[in-house]
Write a protein that holds these residues in place. Structure first.
Motif, PDB file in Angstrom:
ATOM      1  N   GLU A 113       0.850  -1.185   0.000  1.00 11.74           N
ATOM      2  CA  GLU A 113       0.000   0.000   0.000  1.00 11.74           C
ATOM      3  C   GLU A 113       0.888   1.238   0.000  1.00 11.74           C
ATOM      4  N   CYS A 114       0.276   2.397  -0.242  1.00 11.58           N
ATOM      5  CA  CYS A 114       0.992   3.673  -0.154  1.00 11.58           C
ATOM      6  C   CYS A 114       0.227   4.584   0.799  1.00 11.58           C
ATOM      7  N   TRP A 115       0.738   4.738   2.017  1.00  2.00           N
ATOM      8  CA  TRP A 115       0.109   5.610   2.998  1.00  2.00           C
ATOM      9  C   TRP A 115       1.191   6.285   3.837  1.00  2.00           C
ATOM     10  N   PHE A 116       0.816   7.412   4.431  1.00  2.00           N
ATOM     11  CA  PHE A 116       1.791   8.244   5.133  1.00  2.00           C
ATOM     12  C   PHE A 116       1.144   8.846   6.385  1.00  2.00           C
ATOM     13  N   TYR A 117       1.876   8.805   7.500  1.00  2.00           N
ATOM     14  CA  TYR A 117       1.453   9.505   8.708  1.00  2.00           C
ATOM     15  C   TYR A 117       2.083  10.900   8.655  1.00  2.00           C
ATOM     16  N   ARG A 118       1.262  11.901   8.386  1.00  2.00           N
ATOM     17  CA  ARG A 118       1.785  13.225   8.096  1.00  2.00           C
ATOM     18  C   ARG A 118       2.103  14.039   9.346  1.00  2.00           C
ATOM     19  N   ASP A 119       1.317  13.877  10.395  1.00  2.91           N
ATOM     20  CA  ASP A 119       1.528  14.710  11.576  1.00  2.91           C
ATOM     21  C   ASP A 119       0.810  14.084  12.764  1.00  2.91           C
ATOM     22  N   ALA A 120       1.281  14.401  13.972  1.00  2.00           N
ATOM     23  CA  ALA A 120       0.645  13.886  15.182  1.00  2.00           C
ATOM     24  C   ALA A 120       1.190  14.625  16.395  1.00  2.00           C
ATOM     25  N   LEU A 121       0.333  14.777  17.405  1.00  2.00           N
ATOM     26  CA  LEU A 121       0.742  15.291  18.707  1.00  2.00           C
ATOM     27  C   LEU A 121       0.783  14.136  19.704  1.00  2.00           C
ATOM     28  N   PRO A 122       1.561  14.264  20.766  1.00  2.00           N
ATOM     29  CA  PRO A 122       1.699  13.159  21.718  1.00  2.00           C
ATOM     30  C   PRO A 122       0.377  12.691  22.325  1.00  2.00           C
ATOM     31  N   THR A 123      -0.579  13.607  22.525  1.00  2.00           N
ATOM     32  CA  THR A 123      -1.880  13.207  23.076  1.00  2.00           C
ATOM     33  C   THR A 123      -2.862  12.803  21.987  1.00  2.00           C
ATOM     34  N   ALA A 124      -2.405  12.761  20.726  1.00  2.00           N
ATOM     35  CA  ALA A 124      -3.277  12.475  19.576  1.00  2.00           C
ATOM     36  C   ALA A 124      -4.397  13.504  19.453  1.00  2.00           C
ATOM     37  N   SER A 125      -4.165  14.708  19.973  1.00  2.00           N
ATOM     38  CA  SER A 125      -5.156  15.772  19.837  1.00  2.00           C
ATOM     39  C   SER A 125      -5.192  16.317  18.419  1.00  2.00           C
ATOM     40  N   GLY A 163       2.100  -0.135 -12.164  1.00  3.40           N
ATOM     41  CA  GLY A 163       1.570   0.841 -13.123  1.00  3.40           C
ATOM     42  C   GLY A 163       0.227   1.424 -12.724  1.00  3.40           C
ATOM     43  N   CYS A 164      -0.274   1.058 -11.549  1.00  3.29           N
ATOM     44  CA  CYS A 164      -1.611   1.544 -11.168  1.00  3.29           C
ATOM     45  C   CYS A 164      -1.618   3.031 -10.835  1.00  3.29           C
ATOM     46  N   PHE A 165      -0.433   3.640 -10.666  1.00  7.91           N
ATOM     47  CA  PHE A 165      -0.359   5.079 -10.413  1.00  7.91           C
ATOM     48  C   PHE A 165       0.073   5.872 -11.650  1.00  7.91           C
ATOM     49  N   ASP A 166       0.163   5.212 -12.804  1.00  6.44           N
ATOM     50  CA  ASP A 166       0.583   5.897 -14.028  1.00  6.44           C
ATOM     51  C   ASP A 166      -0.324   7.085 -14.325  1.00  6.44           C
ATOM     52  N   GLU A 167       0.285   8.149 -14.843  1.00  2.18           N
ATOM     53  CA  GLU A 167      -0.419   9.403 -15.161  1.00  2.18           C
ATOM     54  C   GLU A 167      -1.123   9.992 -13.944  1.00  2.18           C
ATOM     55  N   GLN A 168      -0.644   9.608 -12.770  1.00  3.18           N
ATOM     56  CA  GLN A 168      -1.204  10.088 -11.503  1.00  3.18           C
ATOM     57  C   GLN A 168      -2.701   9.801 -11.374  1.00  3.18           C
ATOM     58  N   ARG A 169      -3.130   8.666 -11.888  1.00  2.00           N
ATOM     59  CA  ARG A 169      -4.556   8.296 -11.824  1.00  2.00           C
ATOM     60  C   ARG A 169      -4.843   7.642 -10.469  1.00  2.00           C
ATOM     61  N   TYR A 170      -4.925   8.492  -9.465  1.00  2.00           N
ATOM     62  CA  TYR A 170      -5.231   8.034  -8.109  1.00  2.00           C
ATOM     63  C   TYR A 170      -5.843   9.198  -7.340  1.00  2.00           C
ATOM     64  N   TRP A 171      -6.398   8.880  -6.186  1.00  2.00           N
ATOM     65  CA  TRP A 171      -6.905   9.907  -5.286  1.00  2.00           C
ATOM     66  C   TRP A 171      -5.984  10.032  -4.085  1.00  2.00           C
ATOM     67  N   ASP A 172      -5.732  11.267  -3.670  1.00  2.00           N
ATOM     68  CA  ASP A 172      -5.163  11.528  -2.357  1.00  2.00           C
ATOM     69  C   ASP A 172      -6.314  11.640  -1.373  1.00  2.00           C
ATOM     70  N   ILE A 173      -6.273  10.857  -0.325  1.00  2.00           N
ATOM     71  CA  ILE A 173      -7.301  10.902   0.710  1.00  2.00           C
ATOM     72  C   ILE A 173      -6.617  11.367   1.988  1.00  2.00           C
ATOM     73  N   ASP A 174      -6.892  12.610   2.355  1.00  2.00           N
ATOM     74  CA  ASP A 174      -6.240  13.274   3.468  1.00  2.00           C
ATOM     75  C   ASP A 174      -7.202  13.310   4.654  1.00  2.00           C
ATOM     76  N   VAL A 175      -6.798  12.727   5.757  1.00  2.00           N
ATOM     77  CA  VAL A 175      -7.674  12.605   6.931  1.00  2.00           C
ATOM     78  C   VAL A 175      -7.078  13.399   8.087  1.00  2.00           C
TER      79      VAL A 175
END
Length: 215
Positions: A113-125, A163-175
């Motif tokens: 898979e391709c996923w990323f933890y972008r940011d977090a605080l110690p209390t998960a606030s 090749g499933c990401f060719d031509e950037q044919r994907y969605w970024d899902i930002d939570v």
């Protein structure tokens, strides 16, 4: 970051330490993949991989654990919140991380898979998570079959190799998760089409998005 947010998080940490506010009641405690783990192995022979496979995970009840994409839960995992996605082309919902079992991978267990933890605080606030979901059918079978053909001397066959990401044919899902209090969580989810054409995504979500959850 300004001094204000830093001091606010320090205050939350101190409240959690003193026990006056349970800021760690909710957090990113939900695994992306719980199927096939020792925790979910109640087989007769102790073979966790064969006992609980990815194929079975969408139709079997978990006994000791749960999983989900970009999810949160309370510390006792009584209530879980996570993404469920569908690109309109896969045979089932995308609800958890797909990967190869130990025997399937030419380098052993390997999440594809391709996923990323972008940011977090110690209390998960404050939490931020990014998932990249292909608009083409997710190549489950291709990943299994190609890795099975490779030896341990070969590199693993990755999702980006299909090749499933060719031509950037994907969605970024930002939570985004933000706590207004120990028991009040605000959730905002953004979907962005990175591809060149209009594409229809079908996120399975609560009514009213963004939403707030109070427990």
């Amino acid at each position: 970051m300004s001094e204000g947010p830093i001091n606010a998080e320090r205050e939350r940490l101190e409240e959690a330490r003193r026990g006056t506010a349970d800021w760690r009641l909710w957090g990113p405690y939900l695994a992306e993949r719980a199927w096939g783990t020792v925790r979910e192995d109640y087989s007769a022979d102790g073979n966790a991989w064969d006992h609980f496979t990815h194929e079975q995970s969408r139709s079997r009840v978990y006994r000791w654990s749960e999983d989900g994409l970009g999810g949160i839960c309370d510390r006792e995992q009584r209530l879980c919140f996570a993404l469920a996605l569908w690109n309109g082309r896969d045979p089932f919902l995308k609800e958890r991380a797909f990967g190869l079992t130990g025997p399937q991978g030419n380098r052993g267990e390997d999440v594809k898979e391709c996923w990323f933890y972008r940011d977090a605080l110690p209390t998960a606030s404050y939490l931020r998570y990014l998932y990249k979901y292909p608009q083409a059918p997710f190549p489950y079978r291709e990943l299994i079959e190609e890795n099975a053909r490779r030896t341990r001397e070969d590199p693993p066959y990755l999702l980006t190799d299909t090749g499933c990401f060719d031509e950037q044919r994907y969605w970024d899902i930002d939570v985004f998760y933000a706590k207004a209090g120990p028991r009040e969580i605000h959730i905002r989810i953004y979907l962005k089409n990175r591809g060149p054409d209009t594409a229809s995504s079908r996120p399975m979500r609560p009514a009213g998005w963004p939403c707030s959850v109070s427990t």
